[in-house]
Write an enzyme that holds these catalytic residues in place. Structure first.
Site, PDB file in Angstrom:
ATOM      1  N   LYS B  45       0.827  -1.215   0.000  1.00  0.00           N
ATOM      2  CA  LYS B  45       0.000   0.000   0.000  1.00  0.00           C
ATOM      3  C   LYS B  45       0.864   1.269   0.000  1.00  0.00           C
ATOM      4  CE  LYS B  45      -3.620   2.625   0.515  1.00  0.00           C
ATOM      5  NZ  LYS B  45      -4.275   3.036  -0.737  1.00  0.00           N
ATOM      6  N   ASN B 100       6.050   0.765  -2.109  1.00  0.00           N
ATOM      7  CA  ASN B 100       5.462   1.833  -2.921  1.00  0.00           C
ATOM      8  C   ASN B 100       5.407   3.118  -2.098  1.00  0.00           C
ATOM      9  OD1 ASN B 100       3.089   3.535  -3.919  1.00  0.00           O
ATOM     10  ND2 ASN B 100       3.351   2.082  -5.584  1.00  0.00           N
ATOM     11  N   CYS B 131      -0.073   9.527  -8.708  1.00  0.00           N
ATOM     12  CA  CYS B 131      -1.392   9.352  -8.099  1.00  0.00           C
ATOM     13  C   CYS B 131      -2.312  10.488  -8.527  1.00  0.00           C
ATOM     14  CB  CYS B 131      -1.322   9.307  -6.573  1.00  0.00           C
ATOM     15  SG  CYS B 131      -2.967   9.084  -5.861  1.00  0.00           S
ATOM     16  N   GLY B 218      -8.948  -1.324 -14.451  1.00  0.00           N
ATOM     17  CA  GLY B 218      -9.726  -2.481 -14.894  1.00  0.00           C
ATOM     18  C   GLY B 218      -9.500  -2.779 -16.366  1.00  0.00           C
ATOM     19  N   GLY B 245      -5.360  -3.359 -16.168  1.00  0.00           N
ATOM     20  CA  GLY B 245      -6.441  -4.253 -16.579  1.00  0.00           C
ATOM     21  C   GLY B 245      -6.059  -5.705 -16.736  1.00  0.00           C
ATOM     22  N   GLY B 266      -3.926  -5.247 -10.638  1.00  0.00           N
ATOM     23  CA  GLY B 266      -4.530  -4.283  -9.721  1.00  0.00           C
ATOM     24  C   GLY B 266      -5.984  -4.559  -9.434  1.00  0.00           C
TER      25      GLY B 266
END
Lengths: 242, 303
Positions: B45, B100, B131, B218, B245, B266
């Site tokens: 995380k 990360n 981000c 995705g 994805g 992910g």
């Protein structure tokens, strides 16, 4: 937590836009106040639905149609199979109930009250139940709670059934040892302010995973950040920060 | 027998499959479901210097073949990550892990990396300069080549461990950013972070996410990700960790042919908590189907 296949045994509309699913599958470990997360064909994320009842290999879920996913669920036919992640969330702590607990469910928050009521009755404790709805056509499960032996008070916002008003109007004057509640956020806040004892609140939030990985549903509490899906959905009254 | 081993910036890992940061917590939640030692490694995380609550909810929205998230780097802060979260992870995971790291200033990136550098079990840094869900930091470092190079140089100075810079797809030319990271001393780049997106709630006539915008991930974004990995492979010599994805062993092969040395999975972890385990288990058969004996052979094979 477990990801297993359930088979839909029946699907019926029990009130306006409100459907009852009875599924068969591996229900081991499912507790009152928990939820399951259902994979639907054609939808990327799963649908988290609270557990209404769980007995033997049968799992009962009740949901309201609020979007495309639940609309698709409403059309499902007996025999369809679904991948269901079970055993999610912390659930209610029934050992805190005392001798005269109160259960307060509002709308789509009524279903989790049923298993809590049934488990309490099995312990020889008969709860009083308040079920709040907008109007008569949305009322469901009154008879099911009465069949357990519970005293049931219905409230409707328009007065078309039971007491006219909100669940807090039915709470006034009642004596109880502890309470468990689930419903829309404004109702939970009102119950928080109107309640005379400690109790437990079940919250709803948009979730990514449903098992604590994505931090999508975090809320603040007196004891730090909690994930509604994993550390909740049930929070105790004293830890809630509105 | 096929060989799924690959070498990621000097360390050999059993297979190229890595859960992506933000979709796997600190790993131990998943250890209750399966032995996470099957993973190549995992990217934990996103960690910042100070604790962060993140954004208000709703933080999650569904979209066709994917989702939006605006979590906003919720994490307990680097000191608590080291003292509380990583010991729990190391109890259930025996391999080197990928740290990360995010920040809101150069100093923050540097200090967070400096503190994590003391943790022996950290095998790689993945420095997130992309981000999209935080304000005044995050992605702003990843959308200018100059800033990307400065962040890379700054963290390069405080660690000897491999540094992989996580890139944003929300730029006109991702190869310019990748080259800047390479020039700044990066050992690798990972891409793509999420694509900036939005969903409007028709009933409320407002953006559904409290943050208004969120990161799109995705299967819907896979072709964009494959294209960017392909382009970056032509632009830099350092290894690429590809993501966007990925949901199957075939997807892994596709990213590797485009130029990825390893891949991250992910969003799929959120809908199928067993996704990484299943993909790893399916890799040998998929390799045999396409006549691949050693996975390393196919890196960049589509060029």
């Amino acid at each position: 937590m477990k990801d297993t296949v359930f088979t839909l045994l029946s699907n019926k509309e029990i009130a306006k836009n409100t459907y009852e699913w009875v599924l068969s599958g591996d229900t081991k470990g499912i507790r009152e106040g928990q939820f399951v997360n259902i994979k639907l064909d054609g939808f990327y994320l799963r649908r988290p639905i609270s557990v209404c009842d769980c007995d033997g290999d049968k799992l009962t879920l009740i949901f309201k149609v609020v979007g495309d996913g639940t609309a698709k669920m409403a059309e499902a036919a007996a025999g369809e199979k679904f991948l269901v992640l079970t055993g999610l969330g912390n659930g209610y702590n029934l050992s805190k109930s005392g001798h005269a607990p109160l259960l307060i469910g509002g709308g789509a928050g009524v279903p989790p009250m049923y298993l809590a009521a049934r488990k309490l009755c099995a312990r020889g404790i008969t709860p009083t139940v308040i079920l709040g709805f907008n109007t008569l056509s949305e009322v469901f499960y009154k008879e099911q709670f009465e069949a357990l032996g519970c005293k049931v008070l219905i409230t409707t916002a328009d007065g078309s059934c039971g007491i006219k008003g909100f669940v807090t109007d039915a709470m006034a004057g009642l004596e109880y040892s502890y309470f468990y509640t689930c419903g829309p956020l404004p109702m939970l806040k009102a119950v928080y302010n109107a309640s005379a004892t400690d109790g437990e609140f079940s919250f709803e939030e948009r979730m990514g995973c449903g098992f604590g990985a994505c931090m999508g549903c975090t809320c603040e509490t007196k004891y730090g950040y909690k994930r509604i899906c994993r550390d909740g959905p049930v929070l105790s009254k004293e830890e809630i920060v509105w | 027998m096929v060989n799924t081993k690959i070498n990621l910036c000097g360390t050999e890992i059993d297979n190229p499959v890595i859960p992506a940061s933000g979709t796997f917590g600190f790993g131990y939640e998943f250890a209750a479901l399966y032995d996470i030692n099957v993973l190549g490694t995992l990217s934990f995380k996103g960690t910042t210097l100070n604790p962060r609550f993140g954004n208000p909810t709703p933080r999650i929205a569904e979209c066709p073949s994917g989702m939006l998230n605006a979590v906003g780097l919720q994490n307990p802060g680097v000191d608590k990550v080291i003292s509380t979260e990583l010991p729990k992870l190391f109890k259930v995971f025996d391999k080197p892990v990928m740290a990360n790291v995010s920040g809101f200033s150069l100093e923050e990136y540097v200090e967070t990396v400096r503190r994590l550098d003391t943790v022996e079990r950290i095998g790689w840094f993945e420095v997130n300069i992309s981000c999209p869900n935080v304000h005044g930091g995050g992605m702003s470092f990843g959308t200018s080549p100059e800033m990307a190079e400065r962040v890379t140089r700054a963290v390069r100075d405080v660690t000897k461990k491999p540094i992989i810079i996580k890139l944003s797809p929300n730029v006109t030319d991702i190869t310019a950013i990748a080259k800047a990271c390479e020039a700044g001393g990066a050992d690798g780049v990972s891409l793509i972070n999420t694509l900036l997106g939005m969903k409007i709630d028709l009933k409320k006539r407002k953006p559904l996410l409290a943050n208004k915008t969120g990161g799109h991930s995705g299967p819907a974004i896979k072709p964009v990700a494959v294209r960017m990995v392909y382009q970056v492979y032509d632009a830099v010599k350092i290894p690429i960790v590809g993501m966007g994805g990925i949901a199957s062993a075939e997807d892994v092969l596709e990213f590797m042919l485009a130029g990825a040395t390893a891949v991250e999975v992910g969003a799929e972890n959120l809908v199928n908590p067993y996704a990484c385990r299943d993909i790893i288990a399916a890799l040998p058969e998929a390799m045999e189907k396409y006549g691949i004996k050693n996975l390393t052979e196919i890196i960049g094979g589509a060029h």
